[in-house]
Structures are given as C-alpha cells and as structure tokens.
Design a protein around this motif. Structure first.
Motif, PDB file in Angstrom:
ATOM      1  N   THR A 246      39.522  34.671  27.752  1.00  0.00           N
ATOM      2  CA  THR A 246      40.853  35.277  27.928  1.00  0.00           C
ATOM      3  C   THR A 246      41.743  35.066  26.708  1.00  0.00           C
ATOM      4  O   THR A 246      42.918  35.423  26.725  1.00  0.00           O
ATOM      5  CB  THR A 246      41.598  34.799  29.193  1.00  0.00           C
ATOM      6  N   GLU A 273      44.235  30.133  36.241  1.00  0.00           N
ATOM      7  CA  GLU A 273      43.506  30.872  37.277  1.00  0.00           C
ATOM      8  C   GLU A 273      42.711  32.031  36.682  1.00  0.00           C
ATOM      9  O   GLU A 273      41.623  32.365  37.167  1.00  0.00           O
ATOM     10  CB  GLU A 273      44.492  31.379  38.332  1.00  0.00           C
ATOM     11  N   ASN A 274      43.231  32.635  35.619  1.00  0.00           N
ATOM     12  CA  ASN A 274      42.539  33.747  34.980  1.00  0.00           C
ATOM     13  C   ASN A 274      41.272  33.319  34.249  1.00  0.00           C
ATOM     14  O   ASN A 274      40.432  34.159  33.931  1.00  0.00           O
ATOM     15  CB  ASN A 274      43.480  34.477  34.008  1.00  0.00           C
ATOM     16  N   MET A 276      38.843  31.831  35.487  1.00  0.00           N
ATOM     17  CA  MET A 276      37.724  32.089  36.393  1.00  0.00           C
ATOM     18  C   MET A 276      37.623  33.561  36.801  1.00  0.00           C
ATOM     19  O   MET A 276      36.644  33.968  37.423  1.00  0.00           O
ATOM     20  CB  MET A 276      37.856  31.206  37.634  1.00  0.00           C
ATOM     21  N   THR A 277      38.636  34.334  36.458  1.00  0.00           N
ATOM     22  CA  THR A 277      38.632  35.761  36.808  1.00  0.00           C
ATOM     23  C   THR A 277      39.011  36.605  35.586  1.00  0.00           C
ATOM     24  O   THR A 277      39.988  37.356  35.608  1.00  0.00           O
ATOM     25  CB  THR A 277      39.617  36.040  37.958  1.00  0.00           C
ATOM     26  N   GLU A 279      37.851  39.208  34.463  1.00  0.00           N
ATOM     27  CA  GLU A 279      37.723  40.657  34.665  1.00  0.00           C
ATOM     28  C   GLU A 279      38.999  41.305  35.178  1.00  0.00           C
ATOM     29  O   GLU A 279      39.155  42.530  35.102  1.00  0.00           O
ATOM     30  CB  GLU A 279      36.572  40.943  35.629  1.00  0.00           C
ATOM     31  N   LEU A 280      39.939  40.496  35.692  1.00  0.00           N
ATOM     32  CA  LEU A 280      41.145  41.061  36.300  1.00  0.00           C
ATOM     33  C   LEU A 280      42.182  41.510  35.278  1.00  0.00           C
ATOM     34  O   LEU A 280      42.908  42.474  35.519  1.00  0.00           O
ATOM     35  CB  LEU A 280      41.770  40.043  37.250  1.00  0.00           C
ATOM     36  N   LYS A 284      39.423  42.413  30.866  1.00  0.00           N
ATOM     37  CA  LYS A 284      39.075  43.573  31.693  1.00  0.00           C
ATOM     38  C   LYS A 284      38.214  44.598  30.954  1.00  0.00           C
ATOM     39  O   LYS A 284      37.312  45.199  31.556  1.00  0.00           O
ATOM     40  CB  LYS A 284      40.350  44.218  32.217  1.00  0.00           C
ATOM     41  N   ASN A 298      29.684  41.372  40.423  1.00  0.00           N
ATOM     42  CA  ASN A 298      30.205  40.491  41.464  1.00  0.00           C
ATOM     43  C   ASN A 298      29.096  39.822  42.268  1.00  0.00           C
ATOM     44  O   ASN A 298      29.134  38.611  42.511  1.00  0.00           O
ATOM     45  CB  ASN A 298      31.134  41.269  42.403  1.00  0.00           C
ATOM     46  N   ARG A 303      30.918  32.739  41.953  1.00  0.00           N
ATOM     47  CA  ARG A 303      32.306  32.834  41.538  1.00  0.00           C
ATOM     48  C   ARG A 303      33.094  31.557  41.829  1.00  0.00           C
ATOM     49  O   ARG A 303      34.301  31.501  41.561  1.00  0.00           O
ATOM     50  CB  ARG A 303      32.995  34.028  42.222  1.00  0.00           C
ATOM     51  N   LYS A 347      34.850  30.744  33.436  1.00  0.00           N
ATOM     52  CA  LYS A 347      33.643  31.512  33.736  1.00  0.00           C
ATOM     53  C   LYS A 347      33.403  32.455  32.562  1.00  0.00           C
ATOM     54  O   LYS A 347      34.004  33.518  32.462  1.00  0.00           O
ATOM     55  CB  LYS A 347      33.832  32.296  35.037  1.00  0.00           C
ATOM     56  N   TRP A 350      27.626  35.167  32.248  1.00  0.00           N
ATOM     57  CA  TRP A 350      27.529  36.148  33.318  1.00  0.00           C
ATOM     58  C   TRP A 350      26.146  36.782  33.358  1.00  0.00           C
ATOM     59  O   TRP A 350      25.426  36.809  32.357  1.00  0.00           O
ATOM     60  CB  TRP A 350      28.556  37.275  33.108  1.00  0.00           C
TER      61      TRP A 350
END
Length: 386
Positions: A246, A273-274, A276-277, A279-280, A284, A298, A303, A347, A350
């Motif tokens: 990120t 928090e981002n 681990m995510t 892709e949000l 992206k 997914n 996750r 994360k 992948w």
C-alpha cells in the motif's frame, strides 16, 4: 515458450569480470564500452536464460493438488527450509511450489544453487529464470560476508511433482535501473510461466516477484505482463510476492508524504487495516487486473493471516529500513504502533486462479526449524480440485 525435456543448467564465465563491470558508474557508459560489445551475447544469454531439470519426478494423477507460494528470502535457510518441507504435515504434501527469491551462485548463500538443491531434495522437477546477474555481495544488510559470487544469479522458480511441458521467463515493465542501485546488478525483473500436465488436465502457472520500489500502477503493469504470457491450459494460476504494501518505496520523501496523506484521510488505524486488504484502495489496480483477466483471488487466499510483518522491533535495527524511512519517522511509528506491540501483519503474497476450484487456503505463520526463522515471508498454499 521453450519445450522442457530432460535438463539444462545455466552457466557462464563472467565471474572473472564482475569487478571490471562494477567500475562503470552509468549503465549507458557500460553499454557503449568495448567490453560490453565483446561480452553482450554471453551476458544476455545468461540474464534472459532458463534452467530446468525435468527428470526428478513423474507423479501419478490425483484428485486434488496442493500449490504453495513462498518467498524463501534468497534461500538463506535452505537446509532448514528443506527440512520443513519434508517434515511439516501440510507442506510435505506440496505438488507444485512457486519459489520466490532463489539464489544461484551467490556468496551470501554460500554459492548454492538454491532451486536445484531444493528440487532434488524434494523429488520435484523445476524450472528457474534469473532476473539479475548480481555484481556485488548483495543488498543492504547482506554485505558482511567474504564469499565471492560464482554464477551470481537471482530469480524465480517453479517446482513440480508433475512433468513440466513448457516454460519461459517473462520480462516485466522495469521501474528502476538496478545497475545504479546500491546492489549493482545487470538485468531486470522477470516473471516465470510454465505449463504442466497433470494427467487428464493441464495447468498454466505464473510466478512473480513484483518490484518493491514501485507504484500501485507499476505493480499492476508487472502483474499483467505475466498474466498475458500464461500459456493456454485447462486451468490457470498465478502467485508470488505481489509487494502490495500500500506504499510506494521509491524515495523517502514520497513515503513520508503518503503516510501523512493516509493519516489525514483514513487515520492511522485505517492505514493499518488496509495492509491486510490492499485490494480495496491503495493497491486496487493490481486486483482489478486480476479480475479483468477472469482470475479469482478471494477463494484462493487465507484472509485472516498476513504474509509478512511491519515489525518495529526489527525496523529499528534493520539497515534496509534506514534507506526508505527517515529516522524521525521511525520514532513516530514506534510510538503509534505501541497498541499493536510494534508489529502488524501485511498481506503481500497471493495466489489467484482461473477455471479451477480452490479449497482450504492457508498461511503458515513464521515457520521455524531449530529456532531459526526460515524466511521474512510466510508460505501460503491452496488445494485445487482437478
């Protein structure tokens, strides 16, 4: 695509010239030199080459196969990694391994051919493509040893209990000139694609190590280059170290600006928090590329667990951190991360698949053998139904 038959090793006689090549400060001057004119064919043959051994295994057809992706950090803990693969109740059942960061003839890993030794120990066929011919001792934090490089290659590998039909190294769009970096190298990032016959079905695999010093769009472009190169097969999968932190880690001031921006837009907790995510929001573009090409990510990934850690306890003493993160900012992060005990997961590794059914995706957190941490990354794996 190269048809993979018995075996082929990568070798060269360039080791006697490493010190001479390092005397060139600029890549442009090196390319114009008489030395390069005399040796460019051998240099290009090596850094665009492919090594393989397809004689080590011919597994029978199964209902499910287990696919592992693991950045093994050069293979510094190779003997212990081999032990872990053999003794761990989960990884011991691996049918295909995407091995990221494999050395071949590097002094920092005792000049071992990491992929070859790992494949032979596990009884798996392999193919390996280098990204770089490494001219020095290694990256920051890897230069205290006194062992000279021999083959001096670093790259990516695919290991398989099944026969490898086709393979090819894939050059991805470069984001920086590594000849000018602190770890002086020739070459550029390369992904690896292969087609494997599983019996009734075939699978195309891509392995990638995305550049650390990249933007979100750079990362997406490198991933897409490997996706587009995947051969036709009944199933397609891609995995590796996506480096979707990120952040953009190209320059210190850019990193500081990104952190400030995140602080005022989503807050410190939101930024964490981002991790681990990715892709949000902040990475992206990478995941949009996967979706555009019909890949599901997914159901192929655990996750709940990270694959690497932002660990202040390590960063404060890590030489590499000083290159990217200003000292005042490290101290700021130390204070802000106290609620997390100075350590948060990210994360960044992948697996994604197309036309295949994923089952039981898992992450093995901080595997050790004899109290030795095997890599700075966690291995991830997924079972695929045939």
């Amino acid at each position: 695509m190269k048809r993979i038959e018995e075996k082929h090793a990568l070798s060269h006689n360039l080791h006697q010239y490493y010190d001479e090549i390092k005397t060139y400060k600029k890549k442009a001057d090196f390319i114009k030199s008489d030395f390069y004119a005399s040796h460019k064919n051998e240099i290009n043959t090596v850094i665009k080459g492919l090594e393989w051994d397809n004689t080590l295994s011919d597994a029978p057809e199964k209902k499910d196969i287990k696919i592992v992706s693991w950045n093994i950090e050069r293979g510094k803990q190779l003997d212990n990694i081999i032990t872990f693969f053999k003794e761990d109740p989960l990884l011991s059942k691996a049918d295909i391994v995407l091995a990221i960061e494999c050395d071949n003839g590097m002094g920092r890993t005792n000049n071992r051919n990491v992929t070859k030794e790992l494949a032979e120990a596990l009884g798996m066929n392999y193919c390996f493509t280098p990204s770089y011919l490494v001219l020095g001792k290694g990256a920051i934090g890897e230069t205290t040893h006194q062992t000279k490089n021999t083959t001096a290659l670093h790259g990516t590998a695919i290991l398989s209990k099944y026969k490898i039909e086709l393979a090819e190294g894939i050059e991805v769009p470069p984001v920086k000139e590594v000849f000018h970096s602190s770890e002086k190298r020739l070459g550029c990032k390369r992904g690896l694609v292969a087609k494997i016959n599983l019996g009734v079905k075939s699978i195309a695999l891509g392995a990638i190590h995305v550049d650390l010093s990249s933007t979100a769009n750079d990362r997406a472009n490198q991933l897409e280059a490997v996706l587009k190169a995947l051969p036709e097969a009944d199933m397609q999968m891609i995995g590796g170290d996506f480096n979707c932190s990120t952040f953009q880690l190209r320059r210190k001031w850019e990193l500081a600006w990104q952190v400030i921006t995140k602080f005022f837009t989503i807050g410190f907790k939101g930024a964490i928090e981002n991790y681990m995510t990715p892709e949000l929001k902040f990475d992206k573009p990478m995941f949009d590329v996967l979706l555009k090409h019909g890949f599901d990510f997914n159901s192929f990934n655990d996750r709940n667990k990270g694959t690497i850690y932002f660990d202040m306890n390590d960063m404060l003493t890590n030489e590499k951190s000083q290159k990217f993160v200003p000292d005042f900012f490290l101290r700021y992060l130390e204070r802000k991360l106290k609620p997390w005990n100075g350590c948060v997961p990210l994360k960044i590794d992948w697996i994604a698949g197309k036309n295949c059914i994923a089952k039981n995706p898992q992450t093995i957190e901080r595997p050790k053998v004899n109290d030795n941490l095997l890599s700075d990354h966690n291995p991830i794996f997924v079972d695929v139904e045939l």
